[in-house]
Design a protein around this motif. Sequence first.
Motif, PDB file in Angstrom:
ATOM      1  N   UNK A  35     -13.225  -6.139  -6.015  1.00 31.63           N
ATOM      2  CA  UNK A  35     -12.251  -6.931  -5.438  1.00 31.63           C
ATOM      3  C   UNK A  35     -11.362  -7.427  -6.457  1.00 31.63           C
ATOM      4  N   UNK A  36     -11.616  -7.102  -7.625  1.00 30.00           N
ATOM      5  CA  UNK A  36     -10.601  -7.635  -8.837  1.00 30.00           C
ATOM      6  C   UNK A  36      -9.813  -6.596  -9.409  1.00 30.00           C
ATOM      7  N   UNK A  37     -10.075  -5.509  -8.786  1.00 27.48           N
ATOM      8  CA  UNK A  37      -9.203  -4.200  -9.343  1.00 27.48           C
ATOM      9  C   UNK A  37      -7.853  -4.527  -9.376  1.00 27.48           C
ATOM     10  N   UNK A  38      -7.065  -3.912 -10.311  1.00 24.19           N
ATOM     11  CA  UNK A  38      -5.727  -3.970 -10.446  1.00 24.19           C
ATOM     12  C   UNK A  38      -4.968  -2.601 -10.015  1.00 24.19           C
ATOM     13  N   UNK A  39      -4.393  -2.498  -8.967  1.00 29.59           N
ATOM     14  CA  UNK A  39      -4.006  -1.386  -8.268  1.00 29.59           C
ATOM     15  C   UNK A  39      -2.421  -1.226  -7.995  1.00 29.59           C
ATOM     16  N   UNK A  40      -2.031   0.045  -7.868  1.00 30.52           N
ATOM     17  CA  UNK A  40      -0.348   0.073  -7.740  1.00 30.52           C
ATOM     18  C   UNK A  40      -0.156  -0.562  -6.271  1.00 30.52           C
ATOM     19  N   UNK A  41       1.172  -1.095  -6.298  1.00 28.73           N
ATOM     20  CA  UNK A  41       1.561  -1.582  -4.955  1.00 28.73           C
ATOM     21  C   UNK A  41       1.624  -0.903  -3.993  1.00 28.73           C
ATOM     22  N   UNK A  42       1.767   0.698  -4.359  1.00 32.10           N
ATOM     23  CA  UNK A  42       2.000   1.659  -3.100  1.00 32.10           C
ATOM     24  C   UNK A  42       0.525   2.124  -2.417  1.00 32.10           C
ATOM     25  N   UNK A  43      -0.445   1.686  -3.097  1.00 33.58           N
ATOM     26  CA  UNK A  43      -1.738   2.042  -2.481  1.00 33.58           C
ATOM     27  C   UNK A  43      -2.114   0.732  -1.748  1.00 33.58           C
ATOM     28  N   UNK A  44      -2.578   1.021  -0.602  1.00 33.38           N
ATOM     29  CA  UNK A  44      -3.039  -0.034   0.322  1.00 33.38           C
ATOM     30  C   UNK A  44      -4.543   0.168   0.681  1.00 33.38           C
ATOM     31  N   UNK A  45      -5.332  -0.876   0.398  1.00 36.34           N
ATOM     32  CA  UNK A  45      -6.774  -0.787   0.805  1.00 36.34           C
ATOM     33  C   UNK A  45      -7.274  -1.696   1.424  1.00 36.34           C
ATOM     34  N   UNK A  46      -8.529  -1.003   2.233  1.00 34.84           N
ATOM     35  CA  UNK A  46      -9.378  -2.257   3.269  1.00 34.84           C
ATOM     36  C   UNK A  46     -10.711  -1.581   3.079  1.00 34.84           C
ATOM     37  N   UNK A  47     -11.352  -2.826   3.450  1.00 31.91           N
ATOM     38  CA  UNK A  47     -12.915  -2.352   3.439  1.00 31.91           C
ATOM     39  C   UNK A  47     -13.445  -1.885   4.881  1.00 31.91           C
ATOM     40  N   UNK A  48     -13.990  -0.875   5.099  1.00 34.05           N
ATOM     41  CA  UNK A  48     -14.830  -0.202   6.093  1.00 34.05           C
ATOM     42  C   UNK A  48     -15.983  -0.440   6.355  1.00 34.05           C
ATOM     43  N   UNK A  49     -16.602  -0.188   7.618  1.00 34.65           N
ATOM     44  CA  UNK A  49     -18.065   0.130   7.590  1.00 34.65           C
ATOM     45  C   UNK A  49     -18.615   1.264   6.851  1.00 34.65           C
ATOM     46  N   UNK A  50     -19.494   1.028   6.111  1.00 36.47           N
ATOM     47  CA  UNK A  50     -20.018   2.115   5.211  1.00 36.47           C
ATOM     48  C   UNK A  50     -20.999   2.917   5.889  1.00 36.47           C
TER      49      UNK A  50
ATOM     50  N   UNK B 274      -9.308   4.078 -11.205  1.00 38.07           N
ATOM     51  CA  UNK B 274      -9.006   5.670 -11.554  1.00 38.07           C
ATOM     52  C   UNK B 274      -8.825   6.234 -10.060  1.00 38.07           C
ATOM     53  N   UNK B 275      -9.766   6.032  -9.200  1.00 37.20           N
ATOM     54  CA  UNK B 275      -9.619   6.887  -7.842  1.00 37.20           C
ATOM     55  C   UNK B 275      -8.431   6.392  -7.564  1.00 37.20           C
ATOM     56  N   UNK B 276      -7.545   5.389  -7.334  1.00 35.57           N
ATOM     57  CA  UNK B 276      -6.327   5.088  -6.817  1.00 35.57           C
ATOM     58  C   UNK B 276      -5.313   5.941  -7.633  1.00 35.57           C
ATOM     59  N   UNK B 277      -5.479   5.930  -9.120  1.00 41.66           N
ATOM     60  CA  UNK B 277      -4.639   6.924  -9.733  1.00 41.66           C
ATOM     61  C   UNK B 277      -4.617   8.278  -9.135  1.00 41.66           C
ATOM     62  N   UNK B 278      -5.932   8.816  -8.885  1.00 39.20           N
ATOM     63  CA  UNK B 278      -5.916  10.195  -8.284  1.00 39.20           C
ATOM     64  C   UNK B 278      -5.130  10.405  -6.958  1.00 39.20           C
ATOM     65  N   UNK B 279      -5.556   8.962  -6.029  1.00 35.32           N
ATOM     66  CA  UNK B 279      -4.846   9.201  -4.881  1.00 35.32           C
ATOM     67  C   UNK B 279      -3.189   9.463  -4.921  1.00 35.32           C
ATOM     68  N   UNK B 280      -2.636   8.644  -6.144  1.00 32.35           N
ATOM     69  CA  UNK B 280      -1.187   8.440  -6.508  1.00 32.35           C
ATOM     70  C   UNK B 280      -0.810   9.791  -6.880  1.00 32.35           C
ATOM     71  N   UNK B 281      -1.659  10.501  -7.793  1.00 34.84           N
ATOM     72  CA  UNK B 281      -1.289  11.946  -8.177  1.00 34.84           C
ATOM     73  C   UNK B 281      -1.451  12.948  -7.132  1.00 34.84           C
ATOM     74  N   UNK B 282      -2.156  12.984  -6.323  1.00 27.96           N
ATOM     75  CA  UNK B 282      -2.261  13.769  -5.126  1.00 27.96           C
ATOM     76  C   UNK B 282      -1.050  13.517  -4.230  1.00 27.96           C
ATOM     77  N   UNK B 283      -0.672  12.264  -4.240  1.00 32.94           N
ATOM     78  CA  UNK B 283       0.439  11.965  -3.212  1.00 32.94           C
ATOM     79  C   UNK B 283       1.930  12.444  -3.883  1.00 32.94           C
ATOM     80  N   UNK B 284       1.937  12.694  -5.172  1.00 38.59           N
ATOM     81  CA  UNK B 284       3.011  13.259  -5.884  1.00 38.59           C
ATOM     82  C   UNK B 284       3.617  12.029  -6.656  1.00 38.59           C
ATOM     83  N   UNK B 285       3.019  10.739  -6.776  1.00 42.45           N
ATOM     84  CA  UNK B 285       3.781   9.867  -7.415  1.00 42.45           C
ATOM     85  C   UNK B 285       3.976   9.949  -8.931  1.00 42.45           C
TER      86      UNK B 285
END
Length: 210
Positions: A29-44, A177-188
């Motif tokens: 919950x303290x991770x610093x993420x890019x503003x283009x990445x929107x995150x939510x908790x979901x049932x595991x 790091x995972x959000x960096x991967x998402x951004x890279x796959x998205x072409x950002x």
Amino acid sequence: MDDAKEGHESASRANQAPLPFRAAVDALKTARLRPQVEVEQVPPPQRLAPFAYALEAAVVDGEQELADGRLVLLHDPAGHDAWQGTFRLVTLVRAELEPEMAADPLLPDVCWSWLTGALQARGLAYGEPSGTVTRASSHYFGGLSARPAASQIEIRASWSPREGLGGVPDTAAHLASWCDLLAQVAGLPPAGPGDASVVTLPQRRGPQSH
């Protein structure tokens, strides 16, 4: 009635979770993420490990969703031979592809290198990585023939984050790091020094109801 019971059981499991798992979840919950990445908790998922916590994320550009994925943190206090530890991260990442990129025979290798490179770029120690990269194409016929052909890449992977003080891995850095991967796959383009913000989870659609 079933939803209320499930919510009560979920809260009970959270209260009974061992300290390392609770600390690992709090760190997410303290991770610093890019503003283009929107995150939510979901049932595991319920059967992969005694304790689990899941997040979904999407890379959004205006009204367009460029990529999406799920990250699940698993914890087994007794340890797991296949994990070589007590924690495991499991992910699914998906994105639409341009036709030229989809046709590249090296695409699966490149996508896997994006995952390992994102972890290495932040200096993260991890072990036992495994996964698959799947490329799929859709062609439309008949009443759907007006639609252009579409291609999608899907990365399914898991790895064991190395545990630090108190047996707790740096989950905030792994999430970033995972959000960096998402951004890279998205072409950002790569994030700049000021291209991050403190995220309080859940964020994407607001708190979940139980």
